[in-house]
Write an enzyme that holds these catalytic residues in place. Sequence first.
Site: not given
Length: 204
Positions: A126, A164
């Site tokens: 991701s 993230k």
Amino acid sequence: MTKTESKQLEVLRFIHERVQDKGYPPTVREICEAVNLSSTSTVHGHLARLEKKGLLQKDPTKPRAIELTPAGLTAIGATPQKIPVLGVVTAGVPILAVEEATDYFPLPPSLQTEQDLFMLTIRGESMINAGILDGDEVIIRKQSTADNGDIVIAMTAEDEATCKRFFKEADHYRLQPENDTFEPIILNEVSILGKVVGLYRDRM
């Protein structure tokens, strides 16, 4: 030890001392003057040979970005600082975080002055648009706050950890992936474990 090898150790020591003292490496001209070499081209030759021996590494994308490798530190008798590897964190679906050191990693000289660092292995894709790939190991500075846009290791309310990009918005927090096929994670509360400050990739 030959005269050339002795001079190369002088070059290594000077680079190490300058990074420790100033936080950044010396220029080629400064190396030339410090170790009494006749020309900058001679310095370039020593640097190239040291890099070939695996004692020095350079970042071709940055000027003056030279640093000693762990082998280079050993060659001059300096012990590289080591940081704990605390297992695996996901760059994808969050996984349970386990804070137990599985190994210790020699810290790059450019980060030797940093405090409270640890390392995690990334699993998932991701964050690939930020250059963080599956299997990479990220170096994290422990801190409980972050600025918008920082890449962080964050804990969700379920005690799951994820890597993230962090954003604080009007009434929530957004943990944004760097891969268009993944959705952002929206949270009312978030706990920051630290900020990503470096990355290591095994090129073998």
